[in-house]
Enzyme design. Sequence first.
Site, PDB file in Angstrom:
ATOM      1  N   ARG A  46      11.752  -1.328  11.424  1.00  0.00           N
ATOM      2  CA  ARG A  46      10.462  -1.323  12.131  1.00  0.00           C
ATOM      3  C   ARG A  46      10.341  -2.570  12.998  1.00  0.00           C
ATOM      4  NH1 ARG A  46       5.281  -0.035   8.379  1.00  0.00           N
ATOM      5  NH2 ARG A  46       4.275  -1.173  10.081  1.00  0.00           N
TER       6      ARG A  46
ATOM      7  N   ARG B 162      -9.536   1.029   8.875  1.00  0.00           N
ATOM      8  CA  ARG B 162      -9.233  -0.355   9.215  1.00  0.00           C
ATOM      9  C   ARG B 162     -10.372  -1.024   9.975  1.00  0.00           C
ATOM     10  NH1 ARG B 162      -3.221   0.386   8.989  1.00  0.00           N
ATOM     11  NH2 ARG B 162      -2.167  -1.575   9.313  1.00  0.00           N
TER      12      ARG B 162
ATOM     13  N   ARG C  85      -0.645  -9.331  13.070  1.00  0.00           N
ATOM     14  CA  ARG C  85      -1.161  -8.247  12.222  1.00  0.00           C
ATOM     15  C   ARG C  85      -2.012  -8.822  11.087  1.00  0.00           C
ATOM     16  NH1 ARG C  85       4.273  -5.684  10.714  1.00  0.00           N
ATOM     17  NH2 ARG C  85       3.109  -4.183   9.462  1.00  0.00           N
TER      18      ARG C  85
ATOM     19  N   ARG D  24      11.337  -6.111   4.567  1.00  0.00           N
ATOM     20  CA  ARG D  24      11.260  -4.684   4.894  1.00  0.00           C
ATOM     21  C   ARG D  24      11.832  -4.420   6.283  1.00  0.00           C
ATOM     22  NH1 ARG D  24       5.392  -1.957   4.748  1.00  0.00           N
ATOM     23  NH2 ARG D  24       5.187  -2.884   6.805  1.00  0.00           N
TER      24      ARG D  24
ATOM     25  N   LYS E  72       0.826  -1.216   0.000  1.00  0.00           N
ATOM     26  CA  LYS E  72       0.000   0.000   0.000  1.00  0.00           C
ATOM     27  C   LYS E  72       0.860   1.265   0.000  1.00  0.00           C
ATOM     28  CE  LYS E  72      -2.286  -1.050   3.815  1.00  0.00           C
ATOM     29  NZ  LYS E  72      -1.707  -2.368   4.154  1.00  0.00           N
TER      30      LYS E  72
HETATM   31  P1  AMP Z   1       0.847   0.309   8.998  1.00  0.00           P
HETATM   32  O1  AMP Z   1       2.025   1.215   8.799  1.00  0.00           O
HETATM   33  O2  AMP Z   1      -0.355   0.733   8.201  1.00  0.00           O
HETATM   34  O3  AMP Z   1       1.203  -1.139   8.814  1.00  0.00           O
HETATM   35  O4  AMP Z   1       0.414   0.465  10.526  1.00  0.00           O
HETATM   36  C1  AMP Z   1       1.281   0.121  11.590  1.00  0.00           C
HETATM   37  C2  AMP Z   1       0.484  -0.002  12.884  1.00  0.00           C
HETATM   38  O5  AMP Z   1      -0.116   1.256  13.202  1.00  0.00           O
HETATM   39  C3  AMP Z   1      -0.670  -0.987  12.844  1.00  0.00           C
HETATM   40  O6  AMP Z   1      -0.254  -2.333  13.112  1.00  0.00           O
HETATM   41  C4  AMP Z   1      -1.578  -0.440  13.939  1.00  0.00           C
HETATM   42  O7  AMP Z   1      -1.082  -0.756  15.225  1.00  0.00           O
HETATM   43  C5  AMP Z   1      -1.420   1.058  13.744  1.00  0.00           C
HETATM   44  N1  AMP Z   1      -2.408   1.612  12.790  1.00  0.00           N
HETATM   45  C6  AMP Z   1      -2.148   2.171  11.570  1.00  0.00           C
HETATM   46  N2  AMP Z   1      -3.278   2.575  10.976  1.00  0.00           N
HETATM   47  C7  AMP Z   1      -4.294   2.256  11.820  1.00  0.00           C
HETATM   48  C8  AMP Z   1      -5.711   2.398  11.758  1.00  0.00           C
HETATM   49  N3  AMP Z   1      -6.318   2.938  10.699  1.00  0.00           N
HETATM   50  N4  AMP Z   1      -6.431   1.946  12.822  1.00  0.00           N
HETATM   51  C9  AMP Z   1      -5.837   1.409  13.893  1.00  0.00           C
HETATM   52  N5  AMP Z   1      -4.515   1.228  14.020  1.00  0.00           N
HETATM   53  C10 AMP Z   1      -3.733   1.652  12.985  1.00  0.00           C
END
Ligand code: AMP
Length: 191
Positions: A135, A89, A147, A129, A14
Amino acid sequence: MLNIVLFGPPGAGKGTQAAKLTDQYSLVHLSTGDILRSELAAQTKLGLEAKRYMDRGELVPDEVVIGMIESKLDQNPDAKGFIFDGFPRTQAQARALDRSLSAKKNTAITVMLALEVEKQELIKRLMGRGKISGRADDQDISVIENRISVYNRETSPVIDYYDSQGKFRAVNGMGSIGEIFDRLCGAIDNL
Ligand code: AMP
């Protein structure tokens, strides 16, 4: 306005594709994951609270991420459109996004583009990654597995939300970055 929800499980690509689509269509890219990581880097109260969830691969509470997105909508009064990456989400987030876009911008989501990638490929990409990005949530296999489970359980129902509005488009997320980008552009240009 062209407002895209770029959807898919963790590791679907994404962020990479959102950056390319942002350039191609002159959109504003809003990634809740990126916003949360910059809050954490700045050691804000919000960032430190969110870290507890992020480290375990759990979702940060809806009201926190909804508030973040609302302030980003306010901070971009001249946007031609938005690309939402990693948001919404949950169905509650999707409903809140509809309300905010309507109230603040008199607009709506145009389309949800959902990248589809096999689980083994997701794990391979995330572990790869993790070695580069550092990360923490990309370096621990049990957090990665969690996740993906959280995505299947809590996030995938968001597909039904947009499907019922006729806005869901599935896009094959396997292959090279360029191939996937061409498929996404094809889906947008066919709207
Ligand atoms: P991402 O970078 O999109 O993989 O997000 C990393 C982490 O941030 C996720 O595993 C969640 O803990 C948190 N996170 C990101 N976006 C959301 C969202 N829209 N709702 C809830 N938690 C989020």
